[in-house]
Every structure is written in C-alpha cells, then in structure tokens.
Design a protein around this motif. Structure first.
Motif, mmCIF file in Angstrom:
data_model
loop_
_atom_site.group_PDB
_atom_site.id
_atom_site.type_symbol
_atom_site.label_atom_id
_atom_site.label_comp_id
_atom_site.label_asym_id
_atom_site.label_seq_id
_atom_site.Cartn_x
_atom_site.Cartn_y
_atom_site.Cartn_z
ATOM 1 N N TRP A 102 0.858 -1.187 0.000
ATOM 2 C CA TRP A 102 0.000 0.000 0.000
ATOM 3 C C TRP A 102 0.891 1.232 0.000
ATOM 4 O O TRP A 102 1.781 1.373 0.820
ATOM 5 C CB TRP A 102 -0.878 0.034 1.246
ATOM 6 C CG TRP A 102 -1.807 -1.150 1.386
ATOM 7 C CD1 TRP A 102 -1.643 -2.207 2.211
ATOM 8 C CD2 TRP A 102 -3.022 -1.352 0.686
ATOM 9 N NE1 TRP A 102 -2.683 -3.092 2.089
ATOM 10 C CE2 TRP A 102 -3.558 -2.583 1.137
ATOM 11 C CE3 TRP A 102 -3.723 -0.633 -0.275
ATOM 12 C CZ2 TRP A 102 -4.739 -3.101 0.663
ATOM 13 C CZ3 TRP A 102 -4.904 -1.151 -0.746
ATOM 14 C CH2 TRP A 102 -5.407 -2.366 -0.291
ATOM 15 N N GLU A 149 -4.712 -6.657 4.823
ATOM 16 C CA GLU A 149 -5.080 -7.611 3.763
ATOM 17 C C GLU A 149 -3.858 -8.310 3.198
ATOM 18 O O GLU A 149 -3.759 -8.600 2.017
ATOM 19 C CB GLU A 149 -5.823 -6.886 2.625
ATOM 20 C CG GLU A 149 -7.162 -6.277 2.996
ATOM 21 C CD GLU A 149 -8.261 -7.332 3.132
ATOM 22 O OE1 GLU A 149 -8.120 -8.409 2.528
ATOM 23 O OE2 GLU A 149 -9.235 -7.078 3.852
ATOM 24 N N ALA A 203 -2.518 5.387 -2.056
ATOM 25 C CA ALA A 203 -3.779 5.102 -1.382
ATOM 26 C C ALA A 203 -4.120 6.147 -0.318
ATOM 27 O O ALA A 203 -5.290 6.475 -0.114
ATOM 28 C CB ALA A 203 -3.737 3.713 -0.746
ATOM 29 N N LEU A 249 -7.319 2.741 4.492
ATOM 30 C CA LEU A 249 -7.059 1.765 3.428
ATOM 31 C C LEU A 249 -8.317 0.967 3.088
ATOM 32 O O LEU A 249 -8.562 0.630 1.922
ATOM 33 C CB LEU A 249 -5.928 0.817 3.835
ATOM 34 C CG LEU A 249 -4.537 1.457 3.931
ATOM 35 C CD1 LEU A 249 -3.501 0.419 4.363
ATOM 36 C CD2 LEU A 249 -4.124 2.081 2.603
ATOM 37 N N ARG A 250 -9.101 0.678 4.123
ATOM 38 C CA ARG A 250 -10.355 -0.025 3.858
ATOM 39 C C ARG A 250 -11.280 0.850 2.989
ATOM 40 O O ARG A 250 -11.895 0.382 2.037
ATOM 41 C CB ARG A 250 -11.046 -0.379 5.178
ATOM 42 C CG ARG A 250 -12.372 -1.151 4.961
ATOM 43 C CD ARG A 250 -13.069 -1.459 6.268
ATOM 44 N NE ARG A 250 -12.290 -2.371 7.094
ATOM 45 C CZ ARG A 250 -11.822 -2.063 8.293
ATOM 46 N NH1 ARG A 250 -12.043 -0.863 8.806
ATOM 47 N NH2 ARG A 250 -11.130 -2.941 8.980
ATOM 48 N N TYR A 309 -10.312 3.240 1.001
ATOM 49 C CA TYR A 309 -9.694 3.325 -0.337
ATOM 50 C C TYR A 309 -10.014 2.075 -1.158
ATOM 51 O O TYR A 309 -10.339 2.150 -2.347
ATOM 52 C CB TYR A 309 -8.187 3.485 -0.173
ATOM 53 C CG TYR A 309 -7.421 3.468 -1.483
ATOM 54 C CD1 TYR A 309 -7.462 4.553 -2.344
ATOM 55 C CD2 TYR A 309 -6.657 2.351 -1.858
ATOM 56 C CE1 TYR A 309 -6.765 4.546 -3.543
ATOM 57 C CE2 TYR A 309 -5.970 2.328 -3.051
ATOM 58 C CZ TYR A 309 -6.021 3.427 -3.894
ATOM 59 O OH TYR A 309 -5.340 3.415 -5.082
ATOM 60 N N GLN A 310 -9.931 0.919 -0.494
ATOM 61 C CA GLN A 310 -10.229 -0.346 -1.180
ATOM 62 C C GLN A 310 -11.669 -0.385 -1.667
ATOM 63 O O GLN A 310 -11.967 -0.786 -2.810
ATOM 64 C CB GLN A 310 -9.954 -1.506 -0.220
ATOM 65 C CG GLN A 310 -9.881 -2.866 -0.891
ATOM 66 C CD GLN A 310 -9.501 -3.955 0.107
ATOM 67 O OE1 GLN A 310 -9.925 -3.915 1.271
ATOM 68 N NE2 GLN A 310 -8.686 -4.893 -0.341
ATOM 69 N N LEU A 366 -12.003 1.984 -4.595
ATOM 70 C CA LEU A 366 -11.470 1.374 -5.815
ATOM 71 C C LEU A 366 -12.476 0.409 -6.436
ATOM 72 O O LEU A 366 -12.712 0.423 -7.655
ATOM 73 C CB LEU A 366 -10.167 0.617 -5.506
ATOM 74 C CG LEU A 366 -8.871 1.400 -5.503
ATOM 75 C CD1 LEU A 366 -7.712 0.472 -5.154
ATOM 76 C CD2 LEU A 366 -8.609 2.055 -6.851
ATOM 77 N N ALA A 367 -13.071 -0.435 -5.584
ATOM 78 C CA ALA A 367 -14.051 -1.411 -6.083
ATOM 79 C C ALA A 367 -15.255 -0.696 -6.697
ATOM 80 O O ALA A 367 -15.751 -1.074 -7.766
ATOM 81 C CB ALA A 367 -14.491 -2.331 -4.945
#
Length: 576
Positions: free
Chosen positions: A24, A49, A75, A150-151, A153-154, A157-158
């Motif tokens: 990351w 992750e 990120a 980060l969660r 950001y993830q 992204l999805a």
C-alpha cells in the motif's frame, strides 16, 4: 528533501519486487523529518489484507505534486497544513481533488497548528477523511487511522471499477442502440419499399385482370339475355359464374391489402337491415336452389330496422358467411338471424348469426379458422376451392367495427357463426324504406328515362374489347356514343363538339385520364368545361378513387362495369 522510500516488508531474493508492487502506498507530506520517522516507526510492522506499506516521503506541497505524478496509485496522504506557506497542505488537497480529479486517494490532515485550519471548515470544504492534531496521534491511533483509510480506499477502488464497468456497459449499450436504431430505420425503409411494391403489384394485377374480365363478364351477361337453347345458356352461365368467382378472389386480396395497410375506410349512412339481408340472400338464392337448400332469415323485432353504418362492409361480412355456409352444406338449410345483442343508447350491438346443416367445424383446425389462407385441410381446397381469405377478412372487418366473430358446432349438427358489430342508431329513416327489396323496374325506368333524354356521350377507352363492351352497354340503353382511344383525342373532340357526359378510362397512352381531367377542369384552358366526367378504371384501390376525384372526375366506376351501376350513374349525372 529526502526522496528515499521507507519499506517495511521482507526484502529477500525475487520476492522483493513482488512485495513492493503489492504494498500500500502511503505518502507522508510534512516539512519536519521527525514526523516522517515517527510515522515509519509506528507502522513498521503494519499490514492490511496481507500487504505491507510503502512510504513515499515529501517535505513540501510542491514536492508532493511531483511524487503524485510518478505514483498516481497512492492510497493515502498524511498531510501537514503549514509548510512552505500557512495553507500549503490545504492547497495541495484542493489541487488533488480539483485539478487532478482524484477522488479515490484518502486524505488525513495532521497539523501542529490547528488554528490555521479549523476542523469544522476543512473536512467539508476539502473533502478529507480525517483531521487530527499532531499531539493527538499515538502509534495505536495511527494504525487504526491507516487501517480505516485503506479499507475506505479499497471500497472506493471497487466502486470505481464497478462504475467504470457500468459506464463501459452503458457506452456499449448506447452503441448497440444506435446500431439497432439504424437497423430499424433501414428495415422500416425496406418494409415501406416492399409495401409500395406490393401495392403497386396489386394495383397492376387488378388492372390487368379486371380489363379482360370487364369483357368476359359483360359479354357473358349480355349473352344470357339473348334467346339461347338450354346447353348454350348453361355454357354462358358457367362463363359468367367463373368470372364472378375470379372477381371475388381479386376483391378479397385487395381488401386484405387495404386492411393490413390501415387504409380501409368506413362510411356511416342510414340503411335498412331488412333490405340488406334480402339483397344478400338474393345473391345466393339460385345457388341454394341448385343444391336443394332452404334459405331463410329472421330479424329480431327489437332490432331497429334502420341503422347508420357501412352497409357495403356489413353486407360483405354476411356474404362471406352465407357463401361459406352454402358452399359446405349439401342438404338441409342455411339460416340467417339478425338480432339486438345489446342496446348502448346512441348505438346498438348488432348480432348476425349464420347457421347451416353441413359437416361442422373440425375442432383441430378451429383455432386457425380465421387465419389468412387457412382451410380445414387440403381436400377442402380441392373440393370447394377458395383462398381461405373470406373468414380472415370477416374477422378483421368485425374488429374494425368494434366487434368480433365466433364459430361453434351446433349440437344438432352443422356450424354456426356469430358476428357482433357496434352500429350507430339513427333518429329517422332518412328516406330508407324498411324491408323494401330492390325493384328491377326502377332500373328499367331509369334506363328508359336516360334513353329519352338522349345524351351525347363521349367514351375514352384504349382497349378494343372494352370499347366494344361499353358501346354495347350504352347501345342497349338506346344511346350512340362517340369513342376515342386516348386523352389527346378527347381534347380534340371537346374543342369541336359539345357533349353531355364524358366516360373516360384512367390508364391510356399519350395522355391518361387523370391528366386529361385536370386539363378539362383548368379554367385557363380553351376546353374548360363543367362537363360531367365518369371515371372508368380497372384500378380498385381506395387511393385510385381519391386520385380520380382530385383530378376533377365526378364519379368512379370500377371494371367490370355492372349494367345497373352504369344506368344509375348516368341518371345521377343527368339529374334524372
């Protein structure tokens, strides 16, 4: 300035590049080196992750902009506010959100001077994720903050990938729709061209067949009026009957074409139900007698005798049903009943029922009984003939008159067809004589009165056989017409001779009937006249009659010309 990257993952052998690629990316933007060191130490063992952290260090907002160009997949940004200027960090965030259009990267403000960037203003205005004073950020809180960022950001992204796929799908759908619209437009043009070609073919077919049939039917009819022996009369009768059958088939095909194209029109005129039924049964009386069939009719006394509707189309329905009943019945009777199905104040639900004592309806084929070109089986066609259009046309006519048709087998044997039509009432009979049968003496009286008037008649017809036919029909009335071959000769005749009536074919060489009529009706021409013009045409489409009237013709007679129609039309023209 320090451009180096601090990485806290296992760096051994070939796994190093792979680990770096999967790490990351967190950009620390602060002008104090101690903040960079504290951050890297706090997150040294951090993973999320299964992926570690790769730090990108920038000591000013300007340096951070350059790093973002090389690392657009960052990120998270941990941003100080006061660096080369009092609001350098905030301007950097604004640049990322607005100039770069990057809404995915997570932004956390860490400031040592909260007064320069009040939390309640910064969070909403600059679309940041979190806001902390540097003194508030402990190692544990920093780990929690990075994990949450980060969660987010993830998830972003999805969502962005999903939106991208959806936009791509929508774009493809729009492309497919455009192609489909083009295909539909082209197909519509093709269907329109095909419909035009079909109509042109039907018009040409009608013209080409009706022209010789005019001669066949008229001459056969006149032959039957001559003194003939029994065998000669039989032969002439067969000729006339065969031609009449062929004409019925042509009319069926033309009617079906009009219905499919939505060009069929209905008139609303007062008519006598009793007379309509009488006229219909009169058509089949001879055929019924030949087969030894009883032919009877019953009219419900509750049904108004005079109604307002399209008498011709209602009669066409009845002719189809009675004709079928007689065709398929070898012994017994055919019965017609007209009844009041429902009184609807300004209109009525007219019921027409035709029953016979024939073989009945095959249940296996009943479902397609009203389909076009449908017959019960091949043997039916061989034995009885016909195209199978009669019931299909009857069904369509009934639907167009806000009605329907049904068929069933009678318990005592035979078939029964019931039609319901919505027909307007009339306040009075408007001169219609209830139940009166057409009087042949009336036609003969009109013929005598036309003969007495002795009108001068000019006939324009290019076909030699039809010239002979129309001449014989007029001579039978005691009239001696002048006959020419085309419209040019009509104009020449009118320039030198006065006529009472012009009977003119539509399709002729040199100058056709429509063009000739327009010239005659043009006030600027020397041959301008109020001369009555009767169109004589083998073209039987509705638009053909409209074209004749637009050109200035007063009446339209369709070939084959029935003698009674000719007499009645001449009487109207002459005011008799």
């Amino acid at each position: 300035m320090n451009d180096g990257f601090l990485t806290f993952v296992e760096e051994s052998g070939s796994g190093t590049k792979k680990s770096l690629a999967r790490s990351w990316k967190i950009m620390v933007i602060d002008d104090e080196k101690s903040i960079h060191d504290i951050t890297s130490l706090s997150l040294k063992e951090f993973t999320y992750e299964g992926r570690g952290v790769r730090f990108i260090n920038a000591y000013s907002a300007q340096e951070a902009k350059a790093c973002l160009v090389n690392h657009p997949d960052t990120a998270l940004m941990l941003v100080d506010v006061v660096m080369e200027s009092e609001d350098a960090g905030l301007k950097l965030v604004q640049y990322v959100r607005e100039s770069m259009g990057n809404q995915l990267i997570q932004v956390v403000i860490r400031t040592g001077q909260p007064g320069y960037a009040p939390e309640e203003q910064v969070i909403s205005k600059y679309r940041i994720n979190s806001y902390f004073s540097k003194t508030e950020v402990t190692s544990k809180k920093l780990v929690s903050l990075v994990t949450t960022s980060l969660r987010t950001y993830q998830l972003a992204l999805a969502l962005n990938r999903e939106l991208g796929m959806r936009r791509k799908a929508e774009k493809e759908l729009r492309r497919l729709n455009r192609n489909l619209e083009k295909q539909i437009a082209e197909r519509t043009r093709e269907l329109f061209r095909a419909d035009q070609m079909k109509n042109q073919f039907l018009a040409n077919m009608s013209h080409e067949i009706r022209t010789p049939m005019n001669g066949i039917m008229t001459m056969a009819g006149m032959l039957l009026e001559e003194p003939l022996d029994e065998k000669q009369r039989e032969y002439a009768g067969i000729i006339h009957s065969s031609a009449d059958t062929l004409l019925t088939l042509i009319n069926d095909i033309l009617d079906l074409s009009k219905i499919e194209a939505g060009r069929i029109e209905f008139e609303a005129r007062p008519f006598s139900m009793g007379r309509l039924i009488h006229d219909t049964l009169a058509i089949f009386r001879i055929k019924a007698n030949e087969k030894g069939l009883a032919l009877d009719a019953v009219i419900d006394p509750d049904l108004p005798e005079t109604l307002s509707g399209d008498e011709v189309r209602i009669k066409q329905i009845l002719v189809n049903l009675v004709g079928n009943a007689i065709k398929f019945t070898d012994n017994g009777c055919v019965s017609v009943r007209a009844f009041l199905d429902e009184d609807l104040k300004s209109c009525v639900r007219l019921g027409l029922r035709v029953s016979d004592t024939g073989p009945g309806i095959n249940e296996a084929t009943k479902i397609k009984l009203f389909d076009k070109f449908s017959q019960q089986d091949a043997s039916t066609t061989r034995k009885y003939g016909g195209t199978g259009l009669g019931l299909a046309i009857t069904k369509q006519l009934a639907l167009l008159m806000d009605g329907d048709i049904d068929a069933r087998n009678r318990p005592e044997g035979g078939a029964e067809f019931t039609v319901n039509l919505t027909i307007q009432k009339v306040a009075d009979s408007d001169g219609v004589e209830p139940g009166a049968a057409p009087d042949e003496s009336e036609t003969e009286d009109l013929r005598n009165r036309v003969r007495t008037r002795a009108p001068r008649i000019l006939v324009a017809e290019d076909n030699p056989i039809n010239q002979k036919v129309i001449r014989l029909l007029l001579e039978k009335m005691g009239l001696a017409p002048d006959i020419v071959d085309n419209g040019q000769e009509v104009l020449e005749k009118l320039a030198n001779t006065s006529y009472d009536v012009l009977i003119m074919d539509v399709q002729m060489p040199l100058l056709d009937g429509l063009a000739t009529a327009r010239i005659i009706r043009d006030p600027s021409t020397a041959v301008y006249s109020t001369l009555p013009i009767i169109a004589l045409t083998a073209l039987a489409m509705t638009e053909d009659a409209v074209a004749c009237r637009k050109a200035g013709m007063d009446y339209v007679l369709t070939k084959p010309v029935h003698p009674r129609k000719l007499v009645q039309t001449l009487a109207k023209v002459l005011g008799i």
